[in-house]
Design a protein around this motif. Structure first.
Motif, PDB file in Angstrom:
ATOM      1  N   LEU A 101      -3.690 -37.005  18.026  1.00  0.00           N
ATOM      2  CA  LEU A 101      -3.427 -37.189  19.453  1.00  0.00           C
ATOM      3  C   LEU A 101      -4.617 -36.757  20.313  1.00  0.00           C
ATOM      4  CD1 LEU A 101       0.331 -36.192  19.777  1.00  0.00           C
ATOM      5  CD2 LEU A 101      -0.676 -38.481  19.788  1.00  0.00           C
ATOM      6  N   ALA A 102      -5.379 -35.785  19.844  1.00  0.00           N
ATOM      7  CA  ALA A 102      -6.590 -35.386  20.567  1.00  0.00           C
ATOM      8  C   ALA A 102      -7.586 -36.545  20.577  1.00  0.00           C
ATOM      9  CB  ALA A 102      -7.214 -34.150  19.933  1.00  0.00           C
ATOM     10  N   ILE A 103      -7.729 -37.209  19.436  1.00  0.00           N
ATOM     11  CA  ILE A 103      -8.628 -38.355  19.354  1.00  0.00           C
ATOM     12  C   ILE A 103      -8.118 -39.492  20.229  1.00  0.00           C
ATOM     13  CG2 ILE A 103      -9.462 -40.173  17.800  1.00  0.00           C
ATOM     14  CD1 ILE A 103      -9.718 -37.933  15.648  1.00  0.00           C
ATOM     15  N   VAL A 104      -6.814 -39.765  20.173  1.00  0.00           N
ATOM     16  CA  VAL A 104      -6.226 -40.815  21.017  1.00  0.00           C
ATOM     17  C   VAL A 104      -6.532 -40.532  22.487  1.00  0.00           C
ATOM     18  CG1 VAL A 104      -4.042 -41.734  21.903  1.00  0.00           C
ATOM     19  CG2 VAL A 104      -4.405 -41.559  19.439  1.00  0.00           C
ATOM     20  N   SER A 105      -6.281 -39.333  22.928  1.00  0.00           N
ATOM     21  CA  SER A 105      -6.496 -38.962  24.322  1.00  0.00           C
ATOM     22  C   SER A 105      -7.951 -39.169  24.730  1.00  0.00           C
ATOM     23  CB  SER A 105      -6.079 -37.506  24.539  1.00  0.00           C
ATOM     24  OG  SER A 105      -6.352 -37.098  25.844  1.00  0.00           O
ATOM     25  N   GLN A 106      -8.863 -38.757  23.880  1.00  0.00           N
ATOM     26  CA  GLN A 106     -10.284 -38.885  24.207  1.00  0.00           C
ATOM     27  C   GLN A 106     -10.736 -40.343  24.186  1.00  0.00           C
ATOM     28  OE1 GLN A 106     -12.159 -35.956  21.664  1.00  0.00           O
ATOM     29  NE2 GLN A 106     -11.505 -34.314  23.007  1.00  0.00           N
TER      30      GLN A 106
END
Length: 181
Positions: free
Chosen positions: A145-150
């Motif tokens: 989810l951190a990658i998705v957000s970024q």
């Protein structure tokens, strides 16, 4: 185990590249509906193994945008993979819709574990996993989810989360139809 380690390394490198500003975009025309079909085909064995139903829609039927195909694929795949991971039974829905003349909305909803109110502010932080994810799902370390957000941010978009514990989660991604640097 080897695939899990490789995925961890790749996710960590990608997160690091983003944070350093080194993540490069390759902007081109993408047929979102065809991309969605390919992603669903790749996830079909996982869905079947868990006996989950996936309902997908794309509108208009030929939805072409200018963006980075790989990054859009990562966003959708990470969100669908999480939905599958945290849903024991039920249905996952995904829709890709042109909401305005300049915006694409990708909505992924599941009937899974959900995310508590106290964890919603932190769910997009690297390495953060909610209490529910630690109990129910042994795999993953909190980078998806951190990658998705970024990636959503890099593409000039925004992400929204609606969730209730034991009812499910809905992630809504809005990105421009035409990426502008």
């Amino acid at each position: 185990q080897g695939r899990n380690v490789l995925r961890l390394i790749n996710d960590t490198l990608e997160l690091s590249d983003y944070q350093k500003g080194d993540l490069k975009l390759r902007i081109k025309e993408i047929d979102i509906c065809l991309l969605l079909e390919d992603i669903i085909i790749s996830l079909k064995p996982t869905l079947e193994a868990k006996k989950l139903e996936l309902v997908a829609s794309c509108s208009p039927e030929k939805l072409v945008i200018e963006s980075d195909s790989l990054r859009i694929q990562q966003i959708i795949t990470n969100l669908l993979t999480n939905a599958i991971r945290y849903t024991a039974k039920g249905t996952i829905t995904i829709s890709c819709i042109q909401t305005t003349k300049s915006e694409l909305e990708i909505k992924i909803a599941d009937t899974g574990a959900g995310i508590s109110w106290q964890n919603r502010d932190r769910i997009f932080e690297p390495y953060f996993r909610s209490d529910l994810s630690k109990v129910n799902v042994p795999e993953g370390i909190g980078l998806g989810l951190a990658i998705v957000s970024q990636l959503v941010n890099l593409l000039g978009g925004e992400i929204e989360l609606n969730s209730e514990v034991d009812i499910g989660s809905t992630f809504i991604v809005r990105i421009p139809l035409n990426f502008v640097k």
